[in-house]
Write a protein that holds these residues in place. Structure first.
Motif, mmCIF file in Angstrom:
data_model
loop_
_atom_site.group_PDB
_atom_site.id
_atom_site.type_symbol
_atom_site.label_atom_id
_atom_site.label_comp_id
_atom_site.label_asym_id
_atom_site.label_seq_id
_atom_site.Cartn_x
_atom_site.Cartn_y
_atom_site.Cartn_z
ATOM 1 N N THR A 30 5.401 -4.386 1.287
ATOM 2 C CA THR A 30 6.932 -3.669 1.112
ATOM 3 C C THR A 30 7.895 -4.547 0.607
ATOM 4 O O THR A 30 8.540 -4.058 -0.372
ATOM 5 C CB THR A 30 7.265 -3.016 2.154
ATOM 6 N N GLY B 236 7.149 -5.181 -3.302
ATOM 7 C CA GLY B 236 7.405 -4.210 -3.941
ATOM 8 C C GLY B 236 8.901 -3.734 -3.896
ATOM 9 O O GLY B 236 9.438 -3.585 -5.157
ATOM 10 N N ALA C 270 7.067 -0.605 -9.584
ATOM 11 C CA ALA C 270 6.806 -1.224 -8.188
ATOM 12 C C ALA C 270 5.823 -0.598 -7.282
ATOM 13 O O ALA C 270 5.463 -1.372 -6.726
ATOM 14 C CB ALA C 270 8.310 -1.212 -7.637
ATOM 15 N N SER D 95 2.688 -2.466 -5.863
ATOM 16 C CA SER D 95 2.308 -2.519 -4.374
ATOM 17 C C SER D 95 1.258 -1.911 -3.987
ATOM 18 O O SER D 95 0.546 -2.473 -3.333
ATOM 19 C CB SER D 95 3.439 -1.717 -3.937
ATOM 20 N N ILE E 210 3.464 1.142 0.333
ATOM 21 C CA ILE E 210 3.548 1.465 -0.978
ATOM 22 C C ILE E 210 4.558 2.190 -1.483
ATOM 23 O O ILE E 210 5.301 1.989 -2.301
ATOM 24 C CB ILE E 210 2.107 1.956 -1.625
#
Length: 431
Positions: A171, A174, A193, A197, A346
């Motif tokens: 996390t 990302g 992103a 991720s 994600i």
């Protein structure tokens, strides 16, 4: 059909604008099913409903209203649906969808009458900004909790989680990437992103693909809400009037504010300050809201990400049609989207970053006026701490007119009316 020459644009420009809008808002395909799954809606159903609601609203916005504005299930509204209605009120997702359905019908009726303008004008900017900011902080807190960055604590309610865990690390990577790309003004920062991720989660074993990446779209549950009488019965049975009122108010001024902002950028504002075809635009959004509720998704709204498509040249409904068709193509990637949506780490960065975007609206608040400042504070504090968007909205509508009365300032009669309704809901019908 789209009056391209009158809007000083070309087919190529419109398609390019639509592609950019799609890239910037495609993250909703991953995030919305992930949030709705926590309400119990099958992920495949939620994905299909998300695509269908987006397709209907965006195509109507293009073909009927001729505006370069995309429509999709709204961030914050999906969180309200899951955490306040289903989890908070302890009702089934079918009953919660009944609330969305009834709200959509009311929104549609208002969109066809002059009442929509009066309602929008009656709500002061203080409440609009506070609610937007509060929802932003609420969904950001959800992202932080989903990822394990924050965790529960009996003494302080929340505390820092284990930042060395895979979920938290993915996390944070990302989130940093999404923020960095946003700072660099890269269009589609959130989507990139999420994909980055996803790759990291796949490498670390958090993400696994067990089946095909492509499949024909399907709806396991079929139509979830189809009988208006049953929907109204659910609202009456569980006393969900506050939910209906909250959905109608939030979608009304959220959609209107977004449309005006994008319209100004596209040069589509009339001399009187109104947006061209604004009535048709609201009908498009409310129609998508009704259709989405029938198949299994939370309320739709106009997406501010449409501004990125306008910046890329979009000026007419052809831009929206392009967005809609791209979402239709995305419908065939359900298994791929489902696998990514099932890993909270994600999708969490998207929630946190969108929350930050929503908090930016608070810069327009008059913080020198303590009545405005305290109203904003109470709304923003209550939403994440009480875990309820509706409760934050209720406190705002109750406190604002009272404080303004002590200031000796008048507010619109509708605000007193809504304040009384929310007071009754909060103190006599809250579970």
């Amino acid at each position: 059909m789209f009056s391209l020459s009158a809007h000083n644009t070309t087919v190529r420009q419109e398609i390019q604008g639509g592609f950019v809008t799609f890239i910037t808002m495609a993250y909703i395909l991953f995030v919305n099913p992930a949030i709705l799954a926590q309400a119990g809606i099958p992920q495949e159903q939620a994905f299909f409903a998300t695509v269908l609601a987006t397709l209907v609203g965006t195509l109507l916005m293009g073909l009927y209203a001729n505006l370069p504005i995309a429509v999709a299930p709204g961030m914050g509204l999906n969180a309200y649906f899951t955490y306040t209605l289903v989890i908070g009120e302890k009702i089934s997702y079918a009953s919660a969808l009944s609330v969305v359905f009834v709200s959509g019908i009311i929104f549609l009726i208002l969109s066809l009458t002059p009442l929509r303008t009066r309602l929008i004008e009656a709500i002061p900017n203080t409440l609009k900004l506070a609610i937007t900011g509060g929802i932003g902080l609420f969904i950001a807190s959800l992202g932080l909790k989903m990822s394990g960055i924050l965790t529960s604590d009996e003494a302080t309610l929340i505390k820092m989680g284990d930042l060395t865990s895979k979920e938290a690390a993915i996390t944070l990577v990302g989130l940093l990437l999404a923020a960095a790309l946003t700072v660099r003004k890269v269009k589609g920062a959130i989507l990139y992103a999420i994909l980055a991720s996803g790759i990291l989660a796949f490498i670390t074993g958090e993400l696994k693909f067990t089946g095909d990446v492509l499949s024909v779209p399907s709806i396991p549950e079929g139509l979830i809400v189809w009988n208006p009488l049953t929907a109204v019965g659910d609202v009456l049975q569980y006393g969900l009037f506050g939910g209906v009122l909250s959905f109608v108010l939030v979608t009304m001024f959220d959609t209107t504010g977004t449309m005006v902002a994008v319209g100004e950028q596209a040069g589509l504002i009339e001399k009187d300050g109104s947006l061209k075809n604004s009535g048709k635009a609201l009908v498009s959004d409310s129609s998508a809201m009704v259709i989405g509720a029938m198949f299994g998704t939370s309320p739709t709204t106009a997406y501010i990400e449409s501004a990125s498509g306008v910046a890329a040249g979009g000026r007419t409904g052809l831009t929206s049609v392009t967005v809609g068709l791209l979402f239709a193509v995305a419908a065939f990637f359900g298994p791929f989207v489902g696998a990514i949506s099932s890993v909270p780490a994600i999708t969490a960065p998207a929630l946190i970053l969108v929350g930050a975007f929503m908090l930016q609206t608070l810069k327009q608040m008059d913080w020198d006026d303590f009545a405005d400042a305290f109203t904003a504070f109470i709304v923003i504090a209550i939403m994440p701490l009480a875990g309820s968007i509706a409760t934050g909205i209720a406190f705002g509508f109750i406190f604002y007119p009272i404080l303004k009365a002590f200031q000796g300032k008048r507010v619109h009669g509708l605000i007193y009316f809504f304040g009384v309704l929310f007071f009754i809901q909060l103190f006599f019908f809250a579970h």
